[in-house]
Design an enzyme around this catalytic site. Structure first.
Site, PDB file in Angstrom:
ATOM      1  N   ASP A  52       0.844  -1.196   0.000  1.00  0.00           N
ATOM      2  CA  ASP A  52       0.000   0.000   0.000  1.00  0.00           C
ATOM      3  C   ASP A  52       0.878   1.244   0.000  1.00  0.00           C
ATOM      4  O   ASP A  52       0.574   2.245  -0.626  1.00  0.00           O
ATOM      5  CB  ASP A  52      -0.867   0.045   1.265  1.00  0.00           C
ATOM      6  CG  ASP A  52      -1.897  -1.064   1.253  1.00  0.00           C
ATOM      7  OD1 ASP A  52      -1.915  -1.838   0.286  1.00  0.00           O
ATOM      8  OD2 ASP A  52      -2.668  -1.153   2.223  1.00  0.00           O
ATOM      9  N   LEU A  96     -37.469  -1.194 -26.161  1.00  0.00           N
ATOM     10  CA  LEU A  96     -37.819  -1.917 -27.389  1.00  0.00           C
ATOM     11  C   LEU A  96     -39.274  -2.328 -27.360  1.00  0.00           C
ATOM     12  O   LEU A  96     -39.820  -2.665 -26.311  1.00  0.00           O
ATOM     13  CB  LEU A  96     -36.962  -3.180 -27.523  1.00  0.00           C
ATOM     14  CG  LEU A  96     -35.480  -2.992 -27.848  1.00  0.00           C
ATOM     15  CD1 LEU A  96     -34.741  -4.312 -27.702  1.00  0.00           C
ATOM     16  CD2 LEU A  96     -35.304  -2.460 -29.263  1.00  0.00           C
ATOM     17  N   GLU A 106     -30.112 -10.727 -32.734  1.00  0.00           N
ATOM     18  CA  GLU A 106     -29.190 -10.904 -31.606  1.00  0.00           C
ATOM     19  C   GLU A 106     -29.939 -11.441 -30.396  1.00  0.00           C
ATOM     20  O   GLU A 106     -31.123 -11.179 -30.258  1.00  0.00           O
ATOM     21  CB  GLU A 106     -28.636  -9.536 -31.149  1.00  0.00           C
ATOM     22  CG  GLU A 106     -27.868  -8.797 -32.167  1.00  0.00           C
ATOM     23  CD  GLU A 106     -27.650  -7.334 -31.759  1.00  0.00           C
ATOM     24  OE1 GLU A 106     -27.996  -6.945 -30.628  1.00  0.00           O
ATOM     25  OE2 GLU A 106     -27.134  -6.602 -32.599  1.00  0.00           O
ATOM     26  N   LYS A 155     -31.256 -11.274 -26.674  1.00  0.00           N
ATOM     27  CA  LYS A 155     -31.577 -10.143 -25.815  1.00  0.00           C
ATOM     28  C   LYS A 155     -31.164 -10.513 -24.394  1.00  0.00           C
ATOM     29  O   LYS A 155     -31.768 -11.379 -23.759  1.00  0.00           O
ATOM     30  CB  LYS A 155     -33.077  -9.861 -25.878  1.00  0.00           C
ATOM     31  CG  LYS A 155     -33.511  -8.670 -25.067  1.00  0.00           C
ATOM     32  CD  LYS A 155     -34.949  -8.328 -25.421  1.00  0.00           C
ATOM     33  CE  LYS A 155     -35.458  -7.111 -24.704  1.00  0.00           C
ATOM     34  NZ  LYS A 155     -35.434  -7.208 -23.268  1.00  0.00           N
ATOM     35  N   CYS A 211     -34.238 -36.958  13.878  1.00  0.00           N
ATOM     36  CA  CYS A 211     -34.134 -37.428  15.261  1.00  0.00           C
ATOM     37  C   CYS A 211     -35.455 -37.941  15.823  1.00  0.00           C
ATOM     38  O   CYS A 211     -35.495 -38.497  16.913  1.00  0.00           O
ATOM     39  CB  CYS A 211     -33.583 -36.323  16.146  1.00  0.00           C
ATOM     40  SG  CYS A 211     -34.714 -34.929  16.306  1.00  0.00           S
ATOM     41  N   CYS A 231     -37.249 -28.243  14.176  1.00  0.00           N
ATOM     42  CA  CYS A 231     -36.940 -29.259  15.179  1.00  0.00           C
ATOM     43  C   CYS A 231     -36.089 -28.545  16.226  1.00  0.00           C
ATOM     44  O   CYS A 231     -35.091 -27.919  15.889  1.00  0.00           O
ATOM     45  CB  CYS A 231     -36.142 -30.385  14.512  1.00  0.00           C
ATOM     46  SG  CYS A 231     -35.255 -31.407  15.692  1.00  0.00           S
TER      47      CYS A 231
END
Ligand code: IVH
Length: 675
Positions: free
Chosen positions: A34, A84, A112, A114, A405, A420
């Protein structure tokens, strides 16, 4: 230094600073400290002060932590970011194509995928990214430059770029990263994002680019909004051009002239939607000629030169074979539908979570039913409805007893969860132990589900403290476990003892206390002792820790078994303090390679001590290696280090370096909780 020299030096410094900040923030693999970073930054600041003409808004000196800040300031869009027009059937696509062809019979169309994410605009001036903004309402968006710069694939500079270029693209979170993020959020006790789109939106809204950087966002450019200093004639040409400048461009774009071909491509993209690494929610058809686009114009909302075909979410019918009940770490019983496997959005799925009894009742779900499943947000399978009900089968009921259990279960006050309450429930034990050992908790390498299950079954481990009493012999006798792996696990256990208090707090699995909350609590109190004694008001006074979490911590430590467990962990040598990183991690940014046998230290010890000071230990020698520590019989790594003329240390020199960098000379004793 004259101006030309200053200019060259500033350029060099900017390059270095952006390289190192990327390593630090994004790749988490710094090469310099740093302090060294600060020196470079200071030098640049001085130059910019001396020659204000060198100062630029995108300079690292105007960035925090190497990243531009997100101001979220309002950004007016010179070219409106229009939406669109959605279409839902192929007839509408045919109509759109005919409309365009009326004015231009030879029109070409680009199809293309989308991408389902968020629209952003990127503005490059003289090749430099000067601003990135969200779509907002299409006229005015918000400045998110910092977060966009933190996306790895976004070039901060474009080579050979024109005077001005504005590109529009979609920010998204790749599906794989989304699943990982959900897991991380669940582990931290946070509510996971619903789908990749929400995750991308949430990440883009982060004020601090460092958080956003860790989220693994991606961006693909799909439109050239504006350009000065270059003439382009078609959409396909503009995409190719932007790609050549280094922008990540939506790769799949094909050109057609006939409606039929366009529809076939749309359907093909739809079939392949599961194969894209991101979610798509449709296909976009665009007029290719930029001149023709101008002629067609736009309404106030949509361009008339494009249309979006939206795919319906893919749904499949299957048979519900059984409902499995999972018992979570905190005892919550979660029903999971197990159905005959079906292929959905590219992957085979056979399970979906049924949430709770209300969800099951509402949809009247019974075992044997034919159910309709789909992927929510293209990712997480969900049961949509029952298509055919098996008349012999009653609506499924979550059992009144714990499947693990056998104890009675109880509903939470708000009725949402069934739990539980048996603290000794084996399923909860297993989950609790898994959580304790997990990467974000104590990070005990090699302690995975199979081994923990086997240890539980053999009665060798019942609670986390038992991990630390395991012996080499016991471990090496376990199935598929040799001497070497047993030794590795013991080393991992040993290493984990030094984890910071925040990880231990998180590992204990206190209800509602995720990794972040544990960090805040550890930072506030500093020691386990102090946390255990803290009362609700003091805990709740910590930022973001509310009454509920505070009460949960108090309740946890009010149980004598829990206190005894912590006491055992302390006796077994676990760190109970919030040990801050050693002053700024003195070895931060240094990479070591260990080779050969050292006279006294084992490799693990050496590694641990280097890492404790923030250094990294890597397995291979490269130019980037800071030091090679060589012991006896060091082989090819030493040779390579010599070839590369890297500094080579023996054990004594390593110890001296560790001491110089701040390690206490005798570091065997763990920090004791002496409050
Ligand atoms: S073209 C003027 N192409 O879909 C340009 N949009 O529902 C109009 N989107 O806001 C957009 N992939 O964020 C275009 N290949 C693609 C796209 C795409 C995703 C988004 C975009 C737009 C939204 C409209």
């Amino acid at each position: 230094m004259d101006f030309t020299q200053a200019q060259m030096r500033a350029e060099k410094l900017r390059e270095q600073l952006s390289y190192h900040s990327r390593l630090y923030y994004i790749e988490d693999n710094p090469e310099i400290s740093d302090y060294e970073y600060d020196l470079l930054s200071r030098e640049l600041r001085a130059l910019e002060k001396q020659y204000p003409q060198l100062d630029r808004p995108d300079s690292p000196t105007h960035q925090v932590g190497g990243q531009a800040l997100n101001t979220f300031e309002k950004v007016p869009h010179e070219v409106p970011m229009l939406s669109l027009q959605d279409v839902f059937d192929t007839g509408e696509i045919r109509a759109f194509v005919s409309r365009v062809q009326e004015g231009m019979p030879e029109a070409l169309f680009v199809v293309e995928p989308k991408i389902d994410g968020l629209s952003v605009s990127l503005e490059y001036r003289e090749g430099r990214l000067v601003r990135a903004s969200t779509r907002g309402d299409g006229r005015v968006g918000e400045d998110v430059t910092g977060n966009i710069l933190s996306i790895r694939s976004i070039p901060h500079r474009l080579s050979g770029a024109p005077a001005y270029l504005e590109a529009r693209g979609e920010v998204y979170m790749p599906r794989e990263r989304f699943l990982q993020l959900c897991q991380e959020q669940e582990d931290a006790g946070e509510t996971p994002f619903k789908n990749p789109r929400n995750a991308a939106a949430g990440s883009l809204r982060q004020k601090d680019p460092r958080i956003s950087a860790g989220r693994g966002l991606e961006l693909l450019v799909f439109n050239l909004q504006r350009i000065e200093g270059k003439e382009l004639f078609s959409h396909a040409e503009s995409l190719d051009y932007m790609k050549s400048l280094g922008l990540p461009v939506n790769l799949r774009y094909n050109r057609f002239s006939e409606a039929q071909e366009i529809i076939e491509e749309i359907l093909r993209i739809g079939e392949e939607r599961g194969q894209f690494p991101f979610d798509i929610d449709g296909a976009v058809v665009k007029v290719d000629s930029l001149l023709e686009r101008v002629r067609l114009g736009a309404t106030s909302k949509f361009p008339r030169w494009a249309a979006a075909f939206k795919y319906p979410p893919e749904e499949k019918e299957t048979v519900l074979e059984q409902v499995e009940i999972q018992v979570g770490r905190t005892g919550v019983l979660t029903p999971t539908a197990v159905f005959s496997p079906v292929l959905l959005a590219g992957t085979t799925v056979s399970r979906a979570v049924l949430h709770n009894q209300d969800f099951i009742n509402e949809k009247q779900i019974s075992v044997g039913d034919r159910i309709v499943v789909r992927k929510a947000g293209e990712i997480i399978p969900e049961v949509v409805r029952v298509a055919w009900h098996d008349p012999r089968s009653p609506v499924y009921q979550i059992p009144g007893r714990c499947p693990s259990c056998g104890e009675n279960t109880v509903a939470d006050e708000d009725g949402a969860a069934i739990r539980c309450l048996n603290l000794h429930c084996p399923a909860q034990r297993l989950r609790g132990l898994l959580h304790f050992a997990s990467r974000d908790a104590m990070d005990i390498d090699g302690m995975g589900p199979a081994l923990i299950k086997a240890l539980l079954e053999k009665g060798l481990v019942r609670s986390p403290a038992d991990f630390y009493t395991l012996e080499q012999g016991q471990l090496s006798e376990m199935e598929r476990m040799g001497e070497k792996s047993a030794q590795n696990i013991l080393s991992a256990l040993e290493r984990s003892k030094g984890q910071d208090l925040s990880r231990l707090l998180f590992a204990l699995g206190i209800r509602g206390i995720g990794a972040r909350a544990a960090q805040l609590i550890a930072a506030r109190f500093g020691s386990m002792q102090a946390v255990m004694q803290a009362d609700v008001p003091t805990l709740a006074a910590i930022d973001t820790i509310g009454e509920v979490m505070a009460k949960s911590v108090e309740d946890f430590f009010a149980v004598s078994e829990n206190r005894e467990e912590v006491e055992r962990l302390r006796e077994l040598g676990l760190n109970m303090l919030s040990v801050r990183q050693p002053p700024s991690g003195q070895l931060r940014g240094f990479t070591f390679v260990l080779t050969g046998t050292l006279p006294n230290l084992t490799r693990d010890e050496a590694k641990q001590r280097i890492e404790a000071l923030g250094g990294k230990v890597s397995g291979s020698v490269s130019k980037k290696t800071s030091y090679v520590v060589a012991g006896e019989e060091a082989g090819s790594k030493l040779k390579k280090a010599q070839e590369l003329e890297l500094p080579i240390l023996d054990e004594a020199q390593l110890l001296a370096l560790l001491e110089e960098k701040g390690e206490e000379p005798e570091t065997e004793a763990r920090p004791e909780d002496n409050e």
